[in-house]
Design an enzyme around this catalytic site. Sequence first.
Site, PDB file in Angstrom:
ATOM      1  N   GLY A 363      53.097  69.642  42.391  1.00  0.00           N
ATOM      2  CA  GLY A 363      52.065  68.640  42.623  1.00  0.00           C
ATOM      3  C   GLY A 363      51.193  69.032  43.790  1.00  0.00           C
ATOM      4  O   GLY A 363      51.476  69.983  44.532  1.00  0.00           O
ATOM      5  N   PHE A 367      47.123  66.662  51.600  1.00  0.00           N
ATOM      6  CA  PHE A 367      47.646  67.405  52.744  1.00  0.00           C
ATOM      7  C   PHE A 367      48.171  68.781  52.364  1.00  0.00           C
ATOM      8  O   PHE A 367      48.294  69.651  53.213  1.00  0.00           O
ATOM      9  CB  PHE A 367      48.773  66.615  53.413  1.00  0.00           C
ATOM     10  CG  PHE A 367      48.309  65.345  54.062  1.00  0.00           C
ATOM     11  CD1 PHE A 367      47.833  65.345  55.350  1.00  0.00           C
ATOM     12  CD2 PHE A 367      48.328  64.152  53.357  1.00  0.00           C
ATOM     13  CE1 PHE A 367      47.400  64.174  55.956  1.00  0.00           C
ATOM     14  CE2 PHE A 367      47.894  62.974  53.952  1.00  0.00           C
ATOM     15  CZ  PHE A 367      47.421  62.982  55.242  1.00  0.00           C
ATOM     16  N   ASP A 482      51.285  54.862  51.966  1.00  0.00           N
ATOM     17  CA  ASP A 482      50.769  55.466  50.731  1.00  0.00           C
ATOM     18  C   ASP A 482      51.757  55.253  49.586  1.00  0.00           C
ATOM     19  O   ASP A 482      52.101  56.185  48.860  1.00  0.00           O
ATOM     20  CB  ASP A 482      50.504  56.956  50.938  1.00  0.00           C
ATOM     21  CG  ASP A 482      49.524  57.519  49.899  1.00  0.00           C
ATOM     22  OD1 ASP A 482      48.841  56.713  49.225  1.00  0.00           O
ATOM     23  OD2 ASP A 482      49.449  58.746  49.756  1.00  0.00           O
TER      24      ASP A 482
END
Length: 695
Positions: A363, A367, A482
């Site tokens: 993934g 960042f 998040d």
Amino acid sequence: MGRTLAPLPASPTFLSLLLLLLFLPLICQLQPVEALGFQFNTFDPSSNQSTLSVIPPALISNNALQITPDSANVNLNLKNQSGRIFYKQSFKLWDGPPEAPTKLASFNASFVINIFPITSTPGEGLAFIVAPDQNLPAASFGGYLGLTNATSNGNASNHLLAVEFDTFKQDYDPDANHIGLDINSVRSNQTVSLADHGFDLAPNRAIYFHVWIEYDGGRKLLEVYMINENGSTPTKPKPAFPIMTASLDTSKVVTQNSYFGFAASTGDNTELNCVLGWNMTVEELPKGTPAGLVIGLAVGIPAAALALAGAAFLGVWLWRRRVAASDPNILGTLKSLPGTPREFKFKDLKRATGNFDERNKLGQGGFGVVYKGVLAAENGQVAVKKFSRDELKSKDDFLAELTIINRLRHRHLVPLLGWCHQNGMLLLVYDFMPNGSLDGHIFCGPEKQTLGWSHRYKIVSGVASALHYLHDEYDQKVLHRDLKASNIMLDSNFNARLGDFGLARAIDNEKTSYAELEGVPGTVGYIAPECLHTGKATRESDIFGFGAVILEVVCGQRPWTKGGYSGFQFLVDWVWSLHRDGRILEAVDERLGGDYEVEEARRLLLLGLACSHPIAAERPNTPAIVQILSGSVDVPRVPPFKPAFVWPSVSLLTEDGDTTDVTPMTSSSRFGSGWTPRFVSKESDSRYNNSSPPV
């Protein structure tokens, strides 16, 4: 006038470098090549004859390997045929004596296949094979798939390993559309029916499957991945999860030196068995005594010289390591951490991830990128996060995440294993979650079976437990900031593990919020409305994100979409409208087919709405959420109309994170005794006019 030469510096580093240069040829000869392999993006009979063994009636035509005859040639008989095509070079697949092998070679194969039926019923199948020689057994047509025949089937002397793609049901097959692991026999040791995964190997149209077969010699584990390609050229990434996994000791099956290739067959029913593109990587094992050592002994290099060369190599390695890890900010922070996390060697992580190969990519976020890795020495899988923003921001991201996650210990958090800072890379190593992220199971296509209800409820409960730990049980308050399905990982038993702490922040216990100086953190659809005004994250804003997760898990829909949900852009608005009309259970994911617990579904949907309340002070806290999910406390009353967001609200946050009382614009209690918010009518609320909620 003569020139005086300056004396050579006598530092240990310089001496190490000098010795390394003197003995570099010898050292280089002692380093084996790590992998062998080949790559065919397409096939051509004129250029591939030197590298491929084509056993008739197989042939190369139409830029593909035709393992059985190609119908383009009208003179070919398609019935009762079998063929094989191999790469001409053999590969060493295990090392040591046959009775006690010391190492098994890992290998990866990637190829695209096309199986096209000529008759109304396809037959028989195609297989990827590892064989001791390049011979085609006589009478291996029909159900023998070009692997064995009536005489040899099942004999251990075959030394044959195959992954079959079977399109015709024999008496011993589960169906006419499956893959299987074959060892010395066409009676598969393990099979997987493909209809359950939405795959049809041989439909009456051109269809292409990209297949990955990966064998880990350290773990003795074979994994098969498949995906339906749009065309003959592979464009889609490898799926996150294998379609078949099998324990396998190759030294007990194949000969030490074996060949890779394909076999296929037809019977009374016929099909075209084509391979379009083929890549192989095979770990290279040592071949007898290293050549460099033989040369060294032959020319009489003394052991002392070898020792010096080793010392030189070690000195340079230590010097490079000190330079790579010389960042005082990072080292100082690491030393200040209680229980300093483990430092991994860069070379080990590089090897584990295949030099950060795109095929191992799990993934990618804002960042960095996460890769799957296999640490051979520890016989374990890991997830390696490589930070990818600019150098300064990556260091900040790395330290922020490391300092937060280092001390967190909870059964529903992804465990941190360690870190690495070498060769200009910042890496964090996490425990690998074999079932990937939650969104891969909730928002999956028809080729993948969706999660059942019991798994969904268990996952929501696990995330709630993790959030309760972060907010109320850990010695500091931690804000995740998040929360979303893609940041919730699933272990081998589909237990939820909250991960990706890239935005997480710890705050002092006397504070209530964390101010984000660079803007509002998070993802659209999960960001609480008050954050757009304050730029501050709070425990209540985490609860809002958790509410979005609940709704997407139950509904199988993302929290926001341009297309909209029955006129609403946001999932929560659509669910609230169904609640208003007394039809809230219509929001449950249709793919469940009614197979769910009605009361549990109602509880989750109402809890999702309660957590999504526009007024932060009205959202339940984590202790209450855990009690609600356990069934010991009822879900609070949710008003039939979604309350309007108003600002300022109760408990307005000051700049230092303390609270100040503000006259509320709604009359409410914190939790549990029912809400009496200021309602707005459908006509006056822009949500009911196909527009976004007011902020």
